[in-house]
Scaffold this active site. Structure first.
Site, PDB file in Angstrom:
ATOM      1  N   HIS A  28      -1.942 -11.435   7.792  1.00 39.44           N
ATOM      2  CA  HIS A  28      -1.119 -11.032   6.425  1.00 39.44           C
ATOM      3  C   HIS A  28      -1.393 -12.105   5.309  1.00 39.44           C
ATOM      4  CE1 HIS A  28       1.688  -8.686   4.049  1.00 39.44           C
ATOM      5  NE2 HIS A  28       2.593  -9.602   4.200  1.00 39.44           N
ATOM      6  N   SER A  39       2.226  -9.510  -0.411  1.00 34.41           N
ATOM      7  CA  SER A  39       3.263  -8.687   0.552  1.00 34.41           C
ATOM      8  C   SER A  39       4.111  -8.025  -0.386  1.00 34.41           C
ATOM      9  CB  SER A  39       3.818  -9.585   1.218  1.00 34.41           C
ATOM     10  OG  SER A  39       4.637  -9.266   2.246  1.00 34.41           O
ATOM     11  N   ASP A  99      -2.579  -7.847   0.217  1.00 32.03           N
ATOM     12  CA  ASP A  99      -2.206  -7.251   1.376  1.00 32.03           C
ATOM     13  C   ASP A  99      -0.495  -6.779   1.163  1.00 32.03           C
ATOM     14  OD1 ASP A  99      -2.825  -6.214   3.959  1.00 32.03           O
ATOM     15  OD2 ASP A  99      -1.641  -7.640   4.938  1.00 32.03           O
TER      16      ASP A  99
END
Length: 322
Positions: free
Chosen positions: A248, A156, A184
């Site tokens: 995610h 992230s 991600d």
């Protein structure tokens, strides 16, 4: 307005600015948790532990050093990153450093309002990236660790932090990191940015991207190889209803399972929106790529579709090997 911000704006857009957390922090708030086969539960890296444990003594400087970098509202002791660290030290005796910048990632308080500190956390990624780069310089110059033996894994916001570290070491006139794995990479505030403002394929010798959420993550191709797990959107096992946070997080779990198990998550070439991915049965070692630490050893580059199962080890291709 960006769709990814619209719900927050509708719910909180009229709040007084004073209620929005700013997530302030400085370099003294950043901790490094070190995992080795001798320190399986992790120790906090300090000048004292550097000396007492002799972590970078001459007999071990040739082994791989891996930084793991968390994202928004997370921390370096998150169970998913501990699981990854332990998988790495079991796999190949890596020296793993989990970067903890939880204050800057708005993890200090368990409050709904923490979500509104996202923009501040975005700005903090550059500072964390510089801190990692400065420590990298110390490893290279004082402890003679080779840049070819240093890998960054970021999830992230941590993926972009890794990218900023990659840019910074080049500014410091060091060689590039060997690998950056972007799990991600965060989409909001980054998905329309050019390379200087996000993780980019030039930030390391090889940049592997694992896409799992087209809502919370960047969906465009930004790496040497970009793997679109289940087309990079909703992930199997995340329930019937809209659950972007579950998807995610799956990026971290996928890489951990790739480290732990021999089963290869095979990526087959895919031109997004314009073609149907070829069946895995048609893959060869020259055309397809296994997701994971050894992706760099495959010659193919570009975007790849990866089918996955709902449960670990997630392999969809039992019996097929590249």
């Amino acid at each position: 307005m960006n769709f990814k911000y619209s719900i927050l704006f509708i719910c909180f857009g009229t709040l007084d600015r004073g209620l929005i957390p700013e997530c302030p922090f400085n370099e003294y708030d950043i901790l490094f948790f070190v995992y080795t086969r001798q320190q399986r539960d992790g120790i906090v890296l300090t000048e004292e532990t550097l000396q007492n444990y002799d972590l970078f003594k001459k007999s071990t400087i040739s082994r791989q050093v891996v930084f793991i970098d968390h994202g928004f509202l997370s921390n370096g002791n998150n169970e998913n990153f501990i699981a990854m660290a332990k998988a790495l030290i079991e796999k190949d005796n890596f020296l793993v450093i989990s970067v903890d910048w939880k204050k800057g990632a708005c993890n200090a308080f368990a409050s709904t309002l923490d979500y509104l500190g996202y923009s501040t956390a975005v700005g903090n990624t550059r500072h964390v990236g510089k801190y990692v780069a400065d420590f990298t310089k110390l490893l290279v110059e004082q402890y003679k660790v080779s840049m070819s033996n240093i890998r960054l894994i970021g999830h992230s916001l941590g993926a972009h932090t890794s990218g900023f570290a990659g840019k910074e070491v080049q500014e410091l006139k060091l060689n590039k990191y060997s690998n950056i794995d972007g799990l991600d990479p965060a989409g909001p505030s980054f998905d329309s940015n050019d390379c200087p403002e996000r993780l980019c394929e030039t930030d390391a010798e090889y940049v592997q991207i694992i896409h799992t959420s087209n809502i919370l993550g960047v969906y465009s191709k930004i790496g040497t190889v970009d793997f679109y797990m289940n087309y990079g959107s909703h992930q199997p096992g995340c329930g019937r209803f809209f659950s972007p946070s579950c998807s995610h997080t799956k990026a971290v779990k996928y890489l951990t399972e790739c480290i732990k198990h021999e089963c290869c998550l095979i990526g087959t070439p895919w031109k997004k929106y314009f073609s149907t991915p070829k069946p895995i049965s048609q893959c060869t070692k020259d055309t397809c790529v296994c997701v994971g630490l050894n992706a760099k050893s495959y010659p193919a580059r570009g975007s790849f579709y990866v089918p996955v199962e709902a449960t670990a080890p997630y392999c969809h291709n039992e019996g097929i090997k590249l």
